[in-house]
Design an enzyme around this catalytic site. Structure first.
Site: not given
Length: 527
Positions: A363-365
């Site tokens: 989700w972060h990257g």
């Protein structure tokens, strides 16, 4: 007046092409608000104008005030990309209609189909913008590795525009659809109120992730001018500015050169860079959150706290109760528990934890470094659960861990483990023709950092004297202890108003003096 922290470099690639193709109206909007950052002169002037218009509207005209906030939020986003502002607004319209459809229908099958459609739409848009380049390039490399022609060239990930904050408002829309389906909340009947829920400018770009049950009810309560609330909002905002400019951006001067080119520096410098980065990412993101909470208060709205002194956590499980609270609770409620949570066997619980944290990392990257960061935290959570079970049948060991020495040791070990994970929390960098040897992938930089951390290596020292770094770390430790022990609250309530005002003025001055000339964007704007 506060100076602009950011140097607005000329746009390149897809962003420049989008700007040139934009209607003249949106070019003017972009020129007024060149970047969606809170701590710039342009934003403060924009905010003061919106603030004045909002409060000049009589209290009885609640809907007019809501439309002012919607228009301001849309223009705030459209200043960066008008096309993506219309995209966010369009998907919000569809989510509103999906919610109403679920509310009208009593057929469970239809309600489930509508919920799945809403989730699929939001995740599909998220994957298209954020992950298509990553997955297509990985597929390209895999096919080439096995001797197949993929039929397309690798995509330039830095030529693709990813909407600011897409991960945050996607999760908000998903939670709304799921909560309406589960009948935890009724579908919102007012279209402008639902628009404001998603587009509200304080949390639009980097959260915190807002739940519909916490926000939509506030849109129906009349907003009265309250000097105490204005004071609280200004205090939160100034505290966030201080964290961002005086601490986070100052720490970037220590850590960024080393994380970008770890091979040039010695082992001691790399260890100091890891400490500086741990401080930076906390003050950067919690600073943004404080500013967002403060701005919301100034409009009469309350956003939930997103941080609770995470670096005094005694284990990794506690860390995730204190760090990015809106994300950790979202992952718990909408991913971990639906997977089965802790209701099954021990190994099923471990599996659910690992899936949740791995997807949380993704989700972060869109990079392997973020995936491995999630795997690392999933592993730490599993290890903590195993160690907790180990201690449960050894009362002497448990008692020793509860002493002041054992508590201090657990806090230090948790901070060490979290900091080692932060080494993986690095984005890919665009190639730099001036420095062809620069490591550009986050994973390769992390591996180079680990190699320096755990072997004696020669090289350059820190770019600046490390005294400033130790002073900052000590200052943060003292602040954490004052708040954790409750001493600050007792001091704060006894201080006269002029002293408090002078203190916040000093914070603003220190932020402007200590902030480096170049400045840095918010780390979580990429998510």
């Amino acid at each position: 007046m506060m100076h602009d922290l950011f140097k607005h470099e000329p746009m390149r690639g897809a962003q420049e092409a989008a700007y040139q193709a934009a209607p003249d109206y949106f070019k003017i909007v972009h020129d007024i608000l060149p970047e969606p950052f809170f701590n710039t002169q342009s934003f403060l002037l924009f905010f003061l104008a919106v603030f004045a218009i909002y409060w000049l509207i009589p209290r009885r005209h609640m809907m007019a005030r809501i439309w002012v906030l919607i228009a301001a939020s849309f223009h705030f986003y459209a200043a960066w990309s008008y096309e993506l502002a219309f995209l966010v607004t369009g998907t919000t319209v569809l989510d509103y209609l999906f919610g109403r459809l679920m509310n009208f229908s009593s057929r469970q099958g239809l309600r489930r189909a509508v919920m799945i459609t809403s989730i699929t739409m939001n995740l599909g848009i998220l994957c298209y913008f954020k992950y298509r380049g990553f997955f297509l390039n990985e597929l390209h490399d895999s096919l080439v590795r096995f001797g197949y022609d993929p039929g397309y060239g690798k995509l330039n990930l830095f030529g693709l525009i990813v909407p600011f904050g897409i991960s945050f408002y996607t999760f908000e829309a998903i939670s709304y659809a799921v909560d309406v389906f589960r009948r935890k909340i009724p579908a919102e009947t007012s279209f402008p109120r639902f628009l404001l829920f998603i587009l509200f400018l304080p949390h639009l770009v980097s959260g915190p992730i807002v739940r519909a049950k916490d926000f939509l009810g506030q849109t129906r309560r009349p907003k009265r001018w309250n000097w105490v609330r204005v004071q609280v909002g200004v205090q939160f905002f100034l505290m966030g500015v201080f964290k961002k400019m005086a601490i986070a951006d100052r720490m970037a001067v220590f850590c960024d050169p080393i994380f970008n080119e770890p091979d040039k520096y010695n082992t001691g410098a790399v260890w100091m860079a890891v400490l500086a980065y741990s401080i930076r990412i906390y003050c950067d993101f919690s600073g943004y959150t404080d500013m967002a909470i403060g701005l919301a208060h100034l409009f009469g709205y309350k956003l939930n706290n997103n941080f609770n002194m995470p670096y005094i956590s005694q284990n990794v499980t506690e860390f995730w109760r204190r760090w990015h609270i809106s994300l950790s609770t979202w992952l718990r409620d909408y991913l971990f528990i639906p997977l089965g949570g802790s209701r099954g066997s021990r190994w099923a619980t471990y599996r659910n934890l690992m899936i949740t944290m791995t997807l949380g990392g993704l989700w972060h990257g869109a990079a392997w470094s973020y995936v491995l960061w999630g795997v690392a935290h999933g592993s730490l959570l599993i290890i903590h659960k195993q160690f907790k079970d180990f201690c449960a049948v050894r009362p002497k060991l448990e008692a020793a861990l509860q002493t002041w020495f054992g508590t201090g040791l657990r806090v230090m070990l948790t901070f060490f483990a979290v900091s080692m994970c932060w080494v993986l929390f690095q984005p890919n960098l665009p190639p730099n023709p001036a420095k062809p040897d620069l490591i550009v992938t986050g994973l390769d930089r992390a591996m180079a950092m680990y190699g320096k951390l755990f072997s004696i290596s020669m090289g350059q020292a820190l770019p600046l004297h490390n005294r400033s770094l130790w002073y900052t770390a000590g200052f943060l430790l003292i602040c954490h202890m004052l708040v954790h022990r409750g001493w600050w609250q007792r001091i704060y309530t006894r201080l006269p108003a002029p002293i408090l005002g002078a203190g916040y003025a000093v914070c603003v001055c220190m932020a402007m003096v200590l902030a480096p000339d170049g400045g840095n964007g918010f780390i979580y704007f990429d998510f």
